[in-house]
Design a protein around this motif. Structure first.
Motif, PDB file in Angstrom:
ATOM      1  N   UNK A 145      24.179   4.210 -16.914  1.00  0.00           N
ATOM      2  CA  UNK A 145      24.937   5.643 -16.621  1.00  0.00           C
ATOM      3  C   UNK A 145      24.470   7.248 -16.963  1.00  0.00           C
ATOM      4  N   UNK A 146      23.336   7.051 -17.353  1.00  0.00           N
ATOM      5  CA  UNK A 146      22.479   8.537 -17.484  1.00  0.00           C
ATOM      6  C   UNK A 146      22.149   8.633 -16.239  1.00  0.00           C
ATOM      7  N   UNK A 147      20.897   7.874 -15.342  1.00  0.00           N
ATOM      8  CA  UNK A 147      20.581   7.497 -13.571  1.00  0.00           C
ATOM      9  C   UNK A 147      22.083   8.248 -13.462  1.00  0.00           C
ATOM     10  N   UNK A 148      23.007   7.440 -12.541  1.00  0.00           N
ATOM     11  CA  UNK A 148      24.877   7.637 -12.130  1.00  0.00           C
ATOM     12  C   UNK A 148      24.906   9.226 -12.222  1.00  0.00           C
ATOM     13  N   UNK A 149      24.979  10.096 -13.592  1.00  0.00           N
ATOM     14  CA  UNK A 149      25.357  11.525 -13.822  1.00  0.00           C
ATOM     15  C   UNK A 149      24.776  12.337 -13.330  1.00  0.00           C
ATOM     16  N   UNK A 150      22.744  11.592 -13.593  1.00  0.00           N
ATOM     17  CA  UNK A 150      21.835  13.283 -13.567  1.00  0.00           C
ATOM     18  C   UNK A 150      21.637  12.688 -11.308  1.00  0.00           C
ATOM     19  N   UNK A 151      21.753  11.967 -11.101  1.00  0.00           N
ATOM     20  CA  UNK A 151      21.500  11.609  -9.434  1.00  0.00           C
ATOM     21  C   UNK A 151      22.695  11.296  -8.489  1.00  0.00           C
ATOM     22  N   UNK A 152      23.422  12.255  -8.538  1.00  0.00           N
ATOM     23  CA  UNK A 152      24.695  12.554  -7.309  1.00  0.00           C
ATOM     24  C   UNK A 152      24.816  11.422  -6.307  1.00  0.00           C
ATOM     25  N   UNK A 153      23.290  11.770  -5.476  1.00  0.00           N
ATOM     26  CA  UNK A 153      22.939  11.253  -3.781  1.00  0.00           C
ATOM     27  C   UNK A 153      22.737   9.910  -4.495  1.00  0.00           C
ATOM     28  N   UNK A 154      23.035   8.961  -5.614  1.00  0.00           N
ATOM     29  CA  UNK A 154      22.271   7.545  -5.812  1.00  0.00           C
ATOM     30  C   UNK A 154      23.935   6.759  -5.986  1.00  0.00           C
ATOM     31  N   UNK A 155      23.775   6.005  -5.455  1.00  0.00           N
ATOM     32  CA  UNK A 155      25.138   4.722  -6.053  1.00  0.00           C
ATOM     33  C   UNK A 155      24.375   4.404  -7.058  1.00  0.00           C
ATOM     34  N   UNK A 156      24.424   3.840  -8.650  1.00  0.00           N
ATOM     35  CA  UNK A 156      24.419   3.348  -9.641  1.00  0.00           C
ATOM     36  C   UNK A 156      25.490   2.165  -9.611  1.00  0.00           C
ATOM     37  N   UNK A 157      25.066   0.994 -10.372  1.00  0.00           N
ATOM     38  CA  UNK A 157      26.061  -0.459 -10.653  1.00  0.00           C
ATOM     39  C   UNK A 157      25.187  -0.895 -11.437  1.00  0.00           C
ATOM     40  N   UNK A 158      26.093  -1.585 -12.762  1.00  0.00           N
ATOM     41  CA  UNK A 158      25.414  -1.885 -13.415  1.00  0.00           C
ATOM     42  C   UNK A 158      26.776  -4.082 -13.619  1.00  0.00           C
ATOM     43  N   UNK A 159      25.739  -4.238 -13.147  1.00  0.00           N
ATOM     44  CA  UNK A 159      26.332  -5.889 -13.204  1.00  0.00           C
ATOM     45  C   UNK A 159      26.331  -6.791 -14.517  1.00  0.00           C
ATOM     46  N   UNK A 160      27.008  -7.191 -14.704  1.00  0.00           N
ATOM     47  CA  UNK A 160      27.088  -8.029 -16.616  1.00  0.00           C
ATOM     48  C   UNK A 160      27.295  -9.568 -16.458  1.00  0.00           C
ATOM     49  N   UNK A 161      26.692 -10.058 -15.594  1.00  0.00           N
ATOM     50  CA  UNK A 161      27.240 -11.432 -15.496  1.00  0.00           C
ATOM     51  C   UNK A 161      27.930 -12.125 -17.294  1.00  0.00           C
ATOM     52  N   UNK A 162      28.361 -13.225 -17.410  1.00  0.00           N
ATOM     53  CA  UNK A 162      28.469 -13.971 -18.275  1.00  0.00           C
ATOM     54  C   UNK A 162      27.162 -14.828 -18.160  1.00  0.00           C
ATOM     55  N   UNK A 163      27.517 -15.991 -18.781  1.00  0.00           N
ATOM     56  CA  UNK A 163      26.424 -17.548 -19.120  1.00  0.00           C
ATOM     57  C   UNK A 163      25.920 -17.753 -17.316  1.00  0.00           C
ATOM     58  N   UNK A 164      24.894 -17.648 -17.133  1.00  0.00           N
ATOM     59  CA  UNK A 164      24.668 -18.362 -15.763  1.00  0.00           C
ATOM     60  C   UNK A 164      23.628 -19.341 -16.067  1.00  0.00           C
ATOM     61  N   UNK A 165      23.583 -20.542 -15.270  1.00  0.00           N
ATOM     62  CA  UNK A 165      22.915 -20.971 -15.243  1.00  0.00           C
ATOM     63  C   UNK A 165      21.186 -20.809 -14.685  1.00  0.00           C
ATOM     64  N   UNK A 166      20.861 -21.116 -15.551  1.00  0.00           N
ATOM     65  CA  UNK A 166      19.100 -20.696 -15.481  1.00  0.00           C
ATOM     66  C   UNK A 166      18.735 -20.830 -16.257  1.00  0.00           C
ATOM     67  N   UNK A 167      17.054 -21.013 -16.695  1.00  0.00           N
ATOM     68  CA  UNK A 167      16.094 -21.081 -17.569  1.00  0.00           C
ATOM     69  C   UNK A 167      16.305 -20.565 -18.315  1.00  0.00           C
TER      70      UNK A 167
END
Length: 222
Positions: A151-173
């Motif tokens: 969120x801070x990066x998005x606010x401070x660097x307007x030339x960039x697109x910044x996304x947080x992806x929040x998956x639920x539980x994923x089939x991984x090790x």
């Protein structure tokens, strides 16, 4: 063709993201040298990029050759299952070192290259970065911190697109380790597949330039 760097691409969500982006991006698979990472790179025609997120010198060296970078996907992460009373300061330090400090350090080192490309930064966060998960004290705290950094990066660097992806539980090790800690039976059908999460990430990266996806929350239908 645009260039994408992905951390934690030796398996699970990371390698699935690499596969999803391979048709449209030159791939730099960043991580410590390992046979698994080499195998993913060989299969996809990608380049391995030596990097140890816990080593500041390694982070600087990884960023130095890049004048421009279109996409940075922060996927590397660690988790030590345990409730607060079971956790140790060492586990908290190790968790934050990779999940937060490493991601911050790499982003800062690559900031000139990302600015030059007016690029994107995608953080593979977690449901635990929105709501605390019992038995994942240090991990949950690190993911909350990672979301704040995004969120801070998005606010401070307007030339960039910044996304947080929040998956639920994923089939991984990592998920298998958590279920083993909880004493449950592992049923992959209850979880998201890594490929599904990768397609969500690829969709975010392919978003037209007049749009900016700040956050994506995806959960298993089951």
């Amino acid at each position: 063709m645009k260039t994408a760097m992905i951390t934690g691409a030796s398996g699970g969500i990371g390698s699935a993201i690499a596969e999803a982006l391979a048709p449209t991006h030159i791939l730099l698979l960043a991580g410590r040298p390992a046979a698994r990472l080499d195998a993913v790179a060989a299969r996809l025609g990608a380049t391995t990029w030596p990097l140890d997120l816990a080593d500041p010198d390694s982070v600087e060296a990884a960023a130095e050759p890049l004048a421009e970078l279109d996409v940075l996907v922060h996927n590397a992460g660690v988790a030590y299952p345990g409730r607060v009373a079971e956790s140790t300061p060492e586990q908290w330090r190790a968790t934050f070192e990779v999940n937060v400090i490493g991601a911050v350090a790499l982003t800062l080192a690559l900031l000139p290259a990302l600015r030059a490309a007016r690029g994107q930064v995608v953080f593979i966060n977690s449901g635990s970065g929105l709501n605390v998960s019992p038995g994942l004290a240090a991990y949950s705290a690190s993911k909350f911190a990672l979301r704040a950094f995004a969120d801070s990066l998005r606010a401070d660097e307007p030339s960039l697109r910044v996304t947080s992806v929040h998956p639920g539980r994923v089939d991984t090790e990592m998920q298998r380790d958590l279920i083993a800690y909880e004493g449950g039976e592992y049923e992959p059908a209850k979880f998201l597949s890594a490929e599904t999460v990768a397609q969500v990430v690829a969709g975010v990266i392919a978003t037209p330039l007049d749009a900016h996806t700040h956050q994506v929350v995806v959960r298993p239908r089951a």
